[in-house]
Design a protein around this motif. Structure first.
Motif, PDB file in Angstrom:
ATOM      1  N   GLY A 150       0.818  -1.200   0.000  1.00  0.00           N
ATOM      2  CA  GLY A 150       0.000   0.000   0.000  1.00  0.00           C
ATOM      3  C   GLY A 150       0.855   1.254   0.000  1.00  0.00           C
ATOM      4  O   GLY A 150       2.046   1.222   0.301  1.00  0.00           O
ATOM      5  N   ASN A 151       0.210   2.333  -0.351  1.00  0.00           N
ATOM      6  CA  ASN A 151       0.872   3.628  -0.481  1.00  0.00           C
ATOM      7  C   ASN A 151       0.591   4.470   0.759  1.00  0.00           C
ATOM      8  O   ASN A 151      -0.544   4.927   0.962  1.00  0.00           O
ATOM      9  CB  ASN A 151       0.366   4.332  -1.739  1.00  0.00           C
ATOM     10  N   ILE A 152       1.600   4.713   1.571  1.00  0.00           N
ATOM     11  CA  ILE A 152       1.410   5.464   2.818  1.00  0.00           C
ATOM     12  C   ILE A 152       1.052   6.927   2.582  1.00  0.00           C
ATOM     13  O   ILE A 152       0.641   7.623   3.508  1.00  0.00           O
ATOM     14  CB  ILE A 152       2.647   5.378   3.733  1.00  0.00           C
ATOM     15  N   GLY A 199      -2.356   3.008   3.112  1.00  0.00           N
ATOM     16  CA  GLY A 199      -1.189   2.631   3.904  1.00  0.00           C
ATOM     17  C   GLY A 199      -1.485   1.584   4.963  1.00  0.00           C
ATOM     18  O   GLY A 199      -0.650   1.337   5.842  1.00  0.00           O
ATOM     19  N   PHE A 200      -2.647   0.951   4.901  1.00  0.00           N
ATOM     20  CA  PHE A 200      -3.042  -0.044   5.892  1.00  0.00           C
ATOM     21  C   PHE A 200      -2.056  -1.212   5.979  1.00  0.00           C
ATOM     22  O   PHE A 200      -1.636  -1.606   7.072  1.00  0.00           O
ATOM     23  CB  PHE A 200      -4.449  -0.562   5.577  1.00  0.00           C
ATOM     24  N   GLY A 201      -1.678  -1.778   4.844  1.00  0.00           N
ATOM     25  CA  GLY A 201      -0.765  -2.932   4.845  1.00  0.00           C
ATOM     26  C   GLY A 201       0.548  -2.628   5.547  1.00  0.00           C
ATOM     27  O   GLY A 201       0.961  -3.379   6.446  1.00  0.00           O
ATOM     28  N   PRO A 202       1.228  -1.531   5.169  1.00  0.00           N
ATOM     29  CA  PRO A 202       2.453  -1.187   5.889  1.00  0.00           C
ATOM     30  C   PRO A 202       2.238  -0.962   7.391  1.00  0.00           C
ATOM     31  O   PRO A 202       3.073  -1.341   8.204  1.00  0.00           O
ATOM     32  CB  PRO A 202       2.918   0.096   5.189  1.00  0.00           C
ATOM     33  N   ALA A 203       1.094  -0.368   7.762  1.00  0.00           N
ATOM     34  CA  ALA A 203       0.823  -0.131   9.187  1.00  0.00           C
ATOM     35  C   ALA A 203       0.681  -1.448   9.948  1.00  0.00           C
ATOM     36  O   ALA A 203       1.169  -1.581  11.072  1.00  0.00           O
ATOM     37  CB  ALA A 203      -0.440   0.719   9.354  1.00  0.00           C
TER      38      ALA A 203
END
Length: 156
Positions: free
Chosen positions: A9-11, A17-21
């Protein structure tokens, strides 16, 4: 068992940005066969990594807003389903990334799952909406549960 957990995901696009979080919220893997990586929008990087010998892939991503924002879902991906052949080395469209893996001669792991959350807003800006931020620990727990099930299955 080798399992790749991929936050995508794109933060810079709010809830995208959910995936990186979620991958940042996960504890360190307890098994040497588990790798947790924040791929962000680097689909080509993930495609190359999938050329390795993986038994399972867990993608963690925001889902298009088709339901209640903040709802966490676990979806099974058919690794044999054909998708388009569009390749963009700077984007992270899972179907395009799967097609890239196939174009490179690889195959997706038989167990490919998406742990996703219904997005509320993907407008430009850094940070998740409060609704989606509240879903991060729920998704992290789901990833932990899935990993536990996969690793237990290996020991049987």
């Amino acid at each position: 068992m080798r399992v790749l957990v991929a936050g995508i995901g794109n933060i810079f696009l709010g809830d995208d940005g959910f995936g990186p979080a979620v991958v940042r919220a996960l504890p360190p893997p307890g098994s040497p066969g588990v790798r947790v990586t924040d791929y962000g929008i680097r689909g080509m990087h993930l495609a190359y990594d999938l050329l390795g010998d993986w038994d399972a892939l867990l993608l963690v991503d925001a889902l298009p807003n088709r339901g209640a924002p903040g709802r966490v879902e676990v979806l099974r991906v058919d690794p044999d389903a054909e998708s388009g052949s569009y390749v963009d080395a700077h984007a992270m469209d899972p179907e395009a990334m799967f097609a890239t893996v196939r174009a490179l001669g690889g195959t997706l792991p038989a167990t490919t799952l998406v742990v996703g959350c219904q997005a509320e807003s993907v407008a430009e800006g850094i940070g998740l909406t409060d609704t989606v931020a509240a879903a991060v620990p729920v998704a992290a727990a789901a990833v932990g549960s899935i990993l536990g099930d996969l690793l237990d299955r290996q020991e049987v």
